[in-house]
Enzyme design. Sequence first.
Site, PDB file in Angstrom:
ATOM      1  N   LEU A  92     -66.125 -68.906  57.508  1.00  0.00           N
ATOM      2  CA  LEU A  92     -67.486 -68.767  56.992  1.00  0.00           C
ATOM      3  C   LEU A  92     -67.860 -70.033  56.220  1.00  0.00           C
ATOM      4  O   LEU A  92     -67.025 -70.624  55.540  1.00  0.00           O
ATOM      5  CB  LEU A  92     -67.574 -67.559  56.057  1.00  0.00           C
ATOM      6  N   ASN A 106     -61.516 -59.728  53.507  1.00  0.00           N
ATOM      7  CA  ASN A 106     -60.837 -60.131  54.740  1.00  0.00           C
ATOM      8  C   ASN A 106     -59.441 -59.529  54.747  1.00  0.00           C
ATOM      9  O   ASN A 106     -58.876 -59.242  53.692  1.00  0.00           O
ATOM     10  CB  ASN A 106     -60.721 -61.656  54.812  1.00  0.00           C
ATOM     11  N   HIS A 108     -55.547 -60.323  56.277  1.00  0.00           N
ATOM     12  CA  HIS A 108     -54.745 -61.415  56.842  1.00  0.00           C
ATOM     13  C   HIS A 108     -53.315 -60.916  57.058  1.00  0.00           C
ATOM     14  O   HIS A 108     -52.758 -60.257  56.178  1.00  0.00           O
ATOM     15  CB  HIS A 108     -54.750 -62.616  55.899  1.00  0.00           C
ATOM     16  N   ASP A 144     -58.189 -68.326  53.275  1.00  0.00           N
ATOM     17  CA  ASP A 144     -57.355 -67.148  52.971  1.00  0.00           C
ATOM     18  C   ASP A 144     -56.859 -67.173  51.527  1.00  0.00           C
ATOM     19  O   ASP A 144     -55.756 -66.692  51.238  1.00  0.00           O
ATOM     20  CB  ASP A 144     -56.165 -67.064  53.951  1.00  0.00           C
ATOM     21  N   GLU A 173     -51.653 -52.843  58.252  1.00  0.00           N
ATOM     22  CA  GLU A 173     -53.040 -53.281  58.045  1.00  0.00           C
ATOM     23  C   GLU A 173     -53.988 -52.092  58.099  1.00  0.00           C
ATOM     24  O   GLU A 173     -54.939 -51.994  57.328  1.00  0.00           O
ATOM     25  CB  GLU A 173     -53.454 -54.297  59.124  1.00  0.00           C
TER      26      GLU A 173
END
Length: 199
Positions: A92, A106, A108, A144, A173
């Site tokens: 972004l 986000n 990761h 990140d 996740e």
Amino acid sequence: MRIGILISGRGSNMVALLDAVRDGHVYDAEIALVVSDQPSAAGRMRARDKGIRTALVERKGRTREEHEREIIQKLREQRVELVCLAGYMRLLSPYFIEEFRGRILNIHPSLLPAFPGLDAQRQAIEHGVKYSGCTVHFVDETLDGGPIVTQRVVPVHDSDTPDALAARILAEEHAAYPEALALVCSGRYEVVGRRVVRK
Ligand code: GRF
């Protein structure tokens, strides 16, 4: 909380978020829009099948900012307040991050700050770590690198291939992202420097 999800691919984390919201695990939340930048993204079909509004916003020779302007417009039309990146394969721009400052999450597939960027599972195996995992974090201008909301740990086995490790991490996740989303939507946290502290 009106949520927008950005995807580029299969969208399994997106499905985990959709299901968590549908099942009432995220207080007072609604998935307002799923945006894909890839026409072939399987996740877009999966969202549609679940009755979620979707949009395709291709980059098509435009600059990153021009592309993002269209995404932001679509998010605004749906009054999105929180953006979840779920396998969105583009960085972004500072412009987008400023528009949603402190309101972008986000996921990761490593224990950040170890192994940021692409191919995190391969990086972990090649480095020889014995444990890896996943991290849900706020997005800022660093790669990140934003404040960490939650992490989950998995063992790395001697015989692991990147795919085998990725599958083990992916299962975590799918639990970590809904848990982090629930915390953020509850508002029961504050960001103190780099730390996300529960209230
Ligand atoms: C996940 O491993 C996620 O951590 C990374 O990209 C992958 C997306 O998978 N950011 P999916 O599209 O959610 O299935």
